[in-house]
Design a protein around this motif. Sequence first.
Motif, PDB file in Angstrom:
ATOM      1  N   LEU A   1       0.835  -1.202   0.000  1.00  0.00           N
ATOM      2  CA  LEU A   1       0.000   0.000   0.000  1.00  0.00           C
ATOM      3  C   LEU A   1       0.870   1.252   0.000  1.00  0.00           C
ATOM      4  CD1 LEU A   1      -2.743  -1.128   2.558  1.00  0.00           C
ATOM      5  CD2 LEU A   1      -2.955  -0.987   0.069  1.00  0.00           C
ATOM      6  N   TRP A   2       1.951   1.220   0.774  1.00  0.00           N
ATOM      7  CA  TRP A   2       2.893   2.335   0.813  1.00  0.00           C
ATOM      8  C   TRP A   2       3.530   2.546  -0.562  1.00  0.00           C
ATOM      9  CZ3 TRP A   2       5.097   6.114   3.903  1.00  0.00           C
ATOM     10  CH2 TRP A   2       6.354   6.570   3.533  1.00  0.00           C
ATOM     11  N   ASP A   3       4.002   1.464  -1.182  1.00  0.00           N
ATOM     12  CA  ASP A   3       4.655   1.563  -2.489  1.00  0.00           C
ATOM     13  C   ASP A   3       3.706   2.154  -3.529  1.00  0.00           C
ATOM     14  OD1 ASP A   3       6.980   0.504  -1.474  1.00  0.00           O
ATOM     15  OD2 ASP A   3       6.617  -1.528  -2.225  1.00  0.00           O
ATOM     16  N   ASN A   4       2.466   1.738  -3.483  1.00  0.00           N
ATOM     17  CA  ASN A   4       1.481   2.253  -4.426  1.00  0.00           C
ATOM     18  C   ASN A   4       1.274   3.753  -4.231  1.00  0.00           C
ATOM     19  OD1 ASN A   4      -0.684   1.796  -6.480  1.00  0.00           O
ATOM     20  ND2 ASN A   4      -1.984   2.517  -4.793  1.00  0.00           N
TER      21      ASN A   4
ATOM     22  N   GLU B   1       9.794  14.875  -7.149  1.00  0.00           N
ATOM     23  CA  GLU B   1      10.736  15.429  -6.176  1.00  0.00           C
ATOM     24  C   GLU B   1      10.499  14.848  -4.786  1.00  0.00           C
ATOM     25  OE1 GLU B   1      12.558  19.765  -4.766  1.00  0.00           O
ATOM     26  OE2 GLU B   1      10.858  19.676  -6.146  1.00  0.00           O
ATOM     27  N   VAL B   2       9.234  14.728  -4.411  1.00  0.00           N
ATOM     28  CA  VAL B   2       8.899  14.170  -3.095  1.00  0.00           C
ATOM     29  C   VAL B   2       9.313  12.702  -3.027  1.00  0.00           C
ATOM     30  CG1 VAL B   2       7.027  13.629  -1.488  1.00  0.00           C
ATOM     31  CG2 VAL B   2       7.006  15.797  -2.741  1.00  0.00           C
ATOM     32  N   HIS B   3       8.956  11.958  -4.053  1.00  0.00           N
ATOM     33  CA  HIS B   3       9.297  10.536  -4.102  1.00  0.00           C
ATOM     34  C   HIS B   3      10.807  10.330  -4.004  1.00  0.00           C
ATOM     35  CE1 HIS B   3      10.201   6.648  -6.031  1.00  0.00           C
ATOM     36  NE2 HIS B   3       9.038   6.255  -5.522  1.00  0.00           N
ATOM     37  N   THR B   4      11.556  11.185  -4.675  1.00  0.00           N
ATOM     38  CA  THR B   4      13.020  11.058  -4.675  1.00  0.00           C
ATOM     39  C   THR B   4      13.599  11.309  -3.286  1.00  0.00           C
ATOM     40  OG1 THR B   4      13.174  11.719  -7.003  1.00  0.00           O
ATOM     41  CG2 THR B   4      15.164  11.959  -5.661  1.00  0.00           C
ATOM     42  N   ILE B   5      13.092  12.319  -2.599  1.00  0.00           N
ATOM     43  CA  ILE B   5      13.588  12.620  -1.245  1.00  0.00           C
ATOM     44  C   ILE B   5      13.297  11.454  -0.307  1.00  0.00           C
ATOM     45  CG2 ILE B   5      13.352  14.124   0.759  1.00  0.00           C
ATOM     46  CD1 ILE B   5      12.631  16.398  -1.182  1.00  0.00           C
ATOM     47  N   VAL B   6      12.080  10.922  -0.380  1.00  0.00           N
ATOM     48  CA  VAL B   6      11.709   9.789   0.475  1.00  0.00           C
ATOM     49  C   VAL B   6      12.583   8.584   0.158  1.00  0.00           C
ATOM     50  CG1 VAL B   6       9.884   8.139   1.035  1.00  0.00           C
ATOM     51  CG2 VAL B   6       9.335  10.565   0.817  1.00  0.00           C
ATOM     52  N   ALA B   7      12.716   8.263  -1.124  1.00  0.00           N
ATOM     53  CA  ALA B   7      13.489   7.091  -1.534  1.00  0.00           C
ATOM     54  C   ALA B   7      14.957   7.213  -1.121  1.00  0.00           C
ATOM     55  CB  ALA B   7      13.383   6.900  -3.048  1.00  0.00           C
ATOM     56  N   ASN B   8      15.546   8.396  -1.317  1.00  0.00           N
ATOM     57  CA  ASN B   8      16.948   8.596  -0.943  1.00  0.00           C
ATOM     58  C   ASN B   8      17.141   8.505   0.567  1.00  0.00           C
ATOM     59  OD1 ASN B   8      17.719   8.920  -3.599  1.00  0.00           O
ATOM     60  ND2 ASN B   8      17.695  11.153  -3.539  1.00  0.00           N
ATOM     61  N   SER B   9      16.164   9.002   1.318  1.00  0.00           N
ATOM     62  CA  SER B   9      16.237   8.943   2.776  1.00  0.00           C
ATOM     63  C   SER B   9      16.209   7.499   3.254  1.00  0.00           C
ATOM     64  CB  SER B   9      15.082   9.727   3.401  1.00  0.00           C
ATOM     65  OG  SER B   9      15.165  11.105   3.091  1.00  0.00           O
ATOM     66  N   LEU B  10      15.297   6.708   2.698  1.00  0.00           N
ATOM     67  CA  LEU B  10      15.177   5.313   3.111  1.00  0.00           C
ATOM     68  C   LEU B  10      16.374   4.490   2.650  1.00  0.00           C
ATOM     69  CD1 LEU B  10      11.361   4.705   2.505  1.00  0.00           C
ATOM     70  CD2 LEU B  10      12.543   5.019   4.682  1.00  0.00           C
ATOM     71  N   ARG B  11      16.951   4.877   1.535  1.00  0.00           N
ATOM     72  CA  ARG B  11      18.119   4.149   1.031  1.00  0.00           C
ATOM     73  C   ARG B  11      19.300   4.253   2.015  1.00  0.00           C
ATOM     74  NH1 ARG B  11      18.207   6.472  -3.674  1.00  0.00           N
ATOM     75  NH2 ARG B  11      16.642   5.068  -4.518  1.00  0.00           N
ATOM     76  N   LYS B  12      19.360   5.365   2.743  1.00  0.00           N
ATOM     77  CA  LYS B  12      20.445   5.558   3.707  1.00  0.00           C
ATOM     78  C   LYS B  12      20.415   4.531   4.835  1.00  0.00           C
ATOM     79  CE  LYS B  12      21.096  10.557   3.208  1.00  0.00           C
ATOM     80  NZ  LYS B  12      21.058  11.859   3.929  1.00  0.00           N
ATOM     81  N   ILE B  13      19.210   4.048   5.136  1.00  0.00           N
ATOM     82  CA  ILE B  13      19.107   3.130   6.274  1.00  0.00           C
ATOM     83  C   ILE B  13      18.803   1.696   5.839  1.00  0.00           C
ATOM     84  CG2 ILE B  13      18.401   4.930   7.902  1.00  0.00           C
ATOM     85  CD1 ILE B  13      15.510   3.893   7.589  1.00  0.00           C
ATOM     86  N   ARG B  14      18.945   1.410   4.560  1.00  0.00           N
ATOM     87  CA  ARG B  14      18.601   0.079   4.087  1.00  0.00           C
ATOM     88  C   ARG B  14      19.375  -1.011   4.835  1.00  0.00           C
ATOM     89  NH1 ARG B  14      18.262  -1.785  -2.279  1.00  0.00           N
ATOM     90  NH2 ARG B  14      17.183  -3.757  -1.892  1.00  0.00           N
ATOM     91  N   TRP B  15      20.608  -0.696   5.177  1.00  0.00           N
ATOM     92  CA  TRP B  15      21.450  -1.665   5.896  1.00  0.00           C
ATOM     93  C   TRP B  15      20.881  -2.019   7.265  1.00  0.00           C
ATOM     94  CZ3 TRP B  15      23.492  -0.259  10.610  1.00  0.00           C
ATOM     95  CH2 TRP B  15      23.432   1.118  10.921  1.00  0.00           C
ATOM     96  N   MET B  16      20.030  -1.162   7.808  1.00  0.00           N
ATOM     97  CA  MET B  16      19.518  -1.371   9.157  1.00  0.00           C
ATOM     98  C   MET B  16      18.435  -2.451   9.234  1.00  0.00           C
ATOM     99  SD  MET B  16      19.330   2.518  10.709  1.00  0.00           S
ATOM    100  CE  MET B  16      19.041   1.907  12.384  1.00  0.00           C
TER     101      MET B  16
END
Length: 260
Positions: A212-215, A223-238
Amino acid sequence: MTVSDSTAFYQHALQQCLLIQTDLMQSHTLANGERVWVRKAGARNSAWRYHLLKLAQQISGIHMLQPVPNLGGIPSLQTEAARLHALSIAGVQVPIILAQQPNALMISHIGEHNLEKEWKQHQYQPEILLQRWQLGLNAIEDVHKRKQYLSETFARNMIYVNQNSIGFIDFEDDPLSVMPLPACHARDWLCYLHSGARLMQDYSVASQAKALWDNMMHNQPHEVHTIVANSLRKIRWMRYLTAGFYGKDTLKLAAMANYA
């Protein structure tokens, strides 16, 4: 009751409430049976929330989780009144300002349960739980479509009105004072995910909630999607940090990391 009578009633009620109020934010029942909330000016009313967001930002490195400066006191009340007014004018469901003075604000009560309580209440009913998750997503998107933004968009600050409606509370700070509108929108999404990802995981609906979130993210401005995606990418290792000894703050971020 005329408008002037109503104004006088609430202004008098505010004075009476302040005589007995002991907390900075407190609920009162007025003589007419109406439930209201009164916020008094105080030294940075949200210091504990500021600390929690600061900790989350430090652990994750996600800039969007950086807390917005909040001076507290009268400036905080002025900010809240201004944000409530702007959101109300835009058609967002927020408390109504009933009375105010420089050191206090009286607002209407808009609901009994916040969204986090709704999730917990229906944790054994996946269909309803996911409906409530989607309801939160839809409510945030609706605010953004109205060219508005929120603040600390955690589920505890989202009031469940009914199965079709969510209201918002708590506007002591103004993100637009320190970041552009697309970043404000991205921050809203990340705060929501921060408050919900771990619970969706605990309640065994993580994969459905992520779908549901991905959709929803797929339909956001680039621009919004990119900021969210880049932010989450930083913590993917977690996402591998699942042991209890890491502590609840790290585990919340670990659950968020699965949405990267």
